[in-house]
Design a protein around this motif. Structure first.
Motif, short mmCIF file in Angstrom:
data_model
loop_
_atom_site.label_atom_id
_atom_site.label_comp_id
_atom_site.label_asym_id
_atom_site.label_seq_id
_atom_site.Cartn_x
_atom_site.Cartn_y
_atom_site.Cartn_z
N PRO A 42 -1.66 -3.73 4.49
CA PRO A 42 -0.49 -3.81 3.61
C PRO A 42 -0.03 -5.25 3.38
O PRO A 42 0.44 -5.59 2.29
N GLY A 44 -1.76 -7.82 2.96
CA GLY A 44 -2.60 -8.44 1.95
C GLY A 44 -2.28 -7.99 0.53
O GLY A 44 -2.81 -8.54 -0.42
N LYS A 45 -1.41 -6.98 0.40
CA LYS A 45 -1.11 -6.41 -0.91
C LYS A 45 0.35 -6.55 -1.33
O LYS A 45 0.66 -6.49 -2.51
N ARG A 46 1.25 -6.69 -0.36
CA ARG A 46 2.69 -6.69 -0.66
C ARG A 46 3.43 -7.55 0.36
O ARG A 46 2.94 -7.83 1.43
N PRO A 59 6.63 -5.25 -3.67
CA PRO A 59 5.70 -6.16 -4.35
C PRO A 59 6.07 -7.64 -4.26
O PRO A 59 5.19 -8.50 -4.28
#
Length: 79
Positions: A42, A44-46, A59
């Motif tokens: 997570p 790495g994405k948000r 985000p």
């Protein structure tokens, strides 16, 4: 009871220079811990913040700060 706040220093979606002062303003009693939280998927994405036992993500840094407010413990009012 003090707030437990932790942030990852490797997160690409937040800047420590900006998020730490904002978290300190939200929870002046908290000792904010900075370091890897082994939450790399997570992270790495948000943007995410670990606050009082919960991983809160969004985000962007600003959006995660709005969500974190709901989990900050407010000090008890003295009578």
């Amino acid at each position: 009871m003090a707030n437990d706040i932790q942030v990852c220093d490797e997160c690409n979606f937040m800047k420590l220079k900006s998020i730490i002062p904002k978290l300190q303003k939200m929870a002046p009693d908290a000792e904010i811990k900075v370091g890897c939280k082994s939450y790399c998927g997570p992270c790495g994405k948000r943007a995410f913040v670990y606050v009082n036992g919960r991983y809160v993500s969004a985000p962007t840094e600003e959006e995660v700060l709005k969500k974190v407010e709901a989990f900050i413990k407010q000090p008890a009012v003295q009578k």
